[in-house]
Design an enzyme around this catalytic site. Structure first.
Site, PDB file in Angstrom:
ATOM      1  N   ASP A 136       0.834  -1.209   0.000  1.00  0.00           N
ATOM      2  CA  ASP A 136       0.000   0.000   0.000  1.00  0.00           C
ATOM      3  C   ASP A 136       0.869   1.260   0.000  1.00  0.00           C
ATOM      4  O   ASP A 136       0.555   2.241  -0.670  1.00  0.00           O
ATOM      5  CB  ASP A 136      -0.939  -0.019   1.214  1.00  0.00           C
ATOM      6  CG  ASP A 136      -1.820  -1.259   1.217  1.00  0.00           C
ATOM      7  OD1 ASP A 136      -2.342  -1.609   0.139  1.00  0.00           O
ATOM      8  OD2 ASP A 136      -1.970  -1.890   2.275  1.00  0.00           O
ATOM      9  N   HIS A 177      -5.229  -3.478   5.831  1.00  0.00           N
ATOM     10  CA  HIS A 177      -4.887  -3.809   4.444  1.00  0.00           C
ATOM     11  C   HIS A 177      -6.090  -4.405   3.699  1.00  0.00           C
ATOM     12  O   HIS A 177      -6.073  -5.554   3.281  1.00  0.00           O
ATOM     13  CB  HIS A 177      -3.695  -4.773   4.392  1.00  0.00           C
ATOM     14  CG  HIS A 177      -3.405  -5.275   3.009  1.00  0.00           C
ATOM     15  ND1 HIS A 177      -2.874  -4.469   2.030  1.00  0.00           N
ATOM     16  CD2 HIS A 177      -3.618  -6.473   2.429  1.00  0.00           C
ATOM     17  CE1 HIS A 177      -2.766  -5.170   0.907  1.00  0.00           C
ATOM     18  NE2 HIS A 177      -3.219  -6.384   1.113  1.00  0.00           N
TER      19      HIS A 177
END
Ligand code: NAI
Length: 353
Positions: free
Chosen positions: A188, A215
């Site tokens: 990310d 996540h």
């Protein structure tokens, strides 16, 4: 502050030639699921880390490529690393290879498990990847508890938001350090940095967007305001950019059209986290965002924020820092979703003790 964070970056460490050279480590690393889409390139990148002395490539005998083959292939790199392959047979009478594979490991990276198909959420994978039957995460984490209880176990297997709490609770029950269980969210950050670099024209090496929360979906929360380039992006463009980071994994799933999820960028990101852990173990504290047992967010026992890895693994879990108004609102949304996903992990742990 950000400057120290940037200075600690792993990718800049290899460029530091005029500092006192730290003696390179000789650590043992295992990649579980090492024959897979992520596992193969991740094994390559870890074999190239000068801190790695031995690499175990572990997978099933029925994997697409036998792990012994991946090991034979990587064994020809002209580096000091010794690479060994370990294949697990699904025959119940087969001998357990995990003992030799994991013995004295310092770092275990776990990209084993089923990837998403178009239309699936990361949560859909939970039963498959943490479930009792083909309990991939559970099986590997229990073996780590037995054979390398002090190793940092970096879980790539989705859904990270639920698998990490489930496995950390398992460590707690065994009297082991639950902070050894680390959820890999580095991809990310990699994506947020890349997108900001593309928009602003900055050198991606100079962009450092913390991504906090978790996540999956809205729990992925890039904090653009804390980076010198990210903070220059007009407020009106932030919601779409935020969404772009959240959806980037799904974009790859759709582009691969049923043939897998992010593998190469995930290997890049997993190796960055893995190298940060090893740099820390070797005496150079190094900071990356990661999803760990945490007390930075009241009510959420697991949370992604900046984590400094040191000689004993997770050393410091950092507070999230200053947020702007948009980010404060986004945090509330992320917290609500994450709370439920943590709870499914805790419920799993409670019913599987
Ligand atoms: P893949 O199917 O290509 O590879 C998975 C490998 O795991 C295969 O070689 C398989 O044989 C092996 N495996 C399955 N069960 C095993 C067991 N019990 N013991 C040892 N090995 C076993 O899948 P891919 O694309 O490499 O993805 C792996 C995992 O990573 C998935 O759960 C996926 O959702 C997750 N992922 C996580 C990301 C993150 O940012 N944290 C990003 C992308 C994927």
């Amino acid at each position: 502050g950000t400057a120290a964070f940037v200075a600690n970056r792993v990718r800049s460490q290899t460029d530091v030639t005029n500092c006192e050279a730290t003696k390179k480590g000789n650590f043992k690393v295992c990649v579980c699921g090492g024959s897979g889409g992520i596992g193969q390139p991740l094994s390559l990148l870890m074999a190239m880390d000068p801190n790695v002395g031995e690499l175990s490539v572990y997978d099933l005998t029925i994997a697409m490529v036998p792990p012994g083959g991946v090991a034979a292939d990587l064994g020809h790199l002209e580096t000091k690393v010794k690479v060994k392959g370990y294949a697990k047979s699904l025959d119940e009478k087969a001998i357990d290879v995990l003992g030799d594979c994991l013995k004295d490991c310092n770092l275990v990276l776990v990209p084993a498990g089923m990837p998403r198909k178009p239309g699936q959420t990361r949560d859909d994978l939970f039963k498959i990847n943490a479930g009792i039957f083909n309990g991939i995460a559970k099986e590997v984490v229990e073996a780590c508890a037995k054979y390398c209880p002090n190793a940092v176990v970096a879980l790539v297997v989705n859904p990270v938001n639920s698998v990490v709490p489930a496995m950390a609770e398992l460590y707690k029950k065994k009297g082991l350090n639950p902070k050894n269980i680390v959820g890999v969210t580095t991809l990310d950050c990699v994506r947020a940095n890349k997108f900001v670099a593309e928009i602003t024209g900055a050198d991606p090496d100079d962009v450092e967007i913390p991504v906090i929360g978790g996540h999956a979906g809205v729990t992925i929360m890039p904090v653009f305001s804390q980076d010198k380039h990210g903070s220059k992006i007009p407020a009106k463009d932030i919601p779409a950019l935020d969404k772009h980071v959240q959806d980037a994994g799904t974009d790859v799933v759709n582009a691969k059209n049923g043939k897998g999820s992010a593998t190469l960028s995930m290997a890049f990101a997993g190796a960055r986290l893995g190298k940060a852990v090893l740099a820390g173990l070797n005496g150079t504290p190094t900071t990356e965002c990661a999803y760990v047992l945490s007390d930075v967010m009241p009510g959420l026992p697991y949370f992604t924020s900046k984590v400094t890895f040191g000689k004993n693994g997770v050393e410091t879990v950092h507070p999230i820092g200053k947020l702007n108004q948009y980010e404060k609102e986004r945090l509330e949304e992320a917290k609500a979703a994450l709370k439920n996903e943590i709870q499914s992990g805790l419920d799993y742990a409670a019913s599987n003790s």
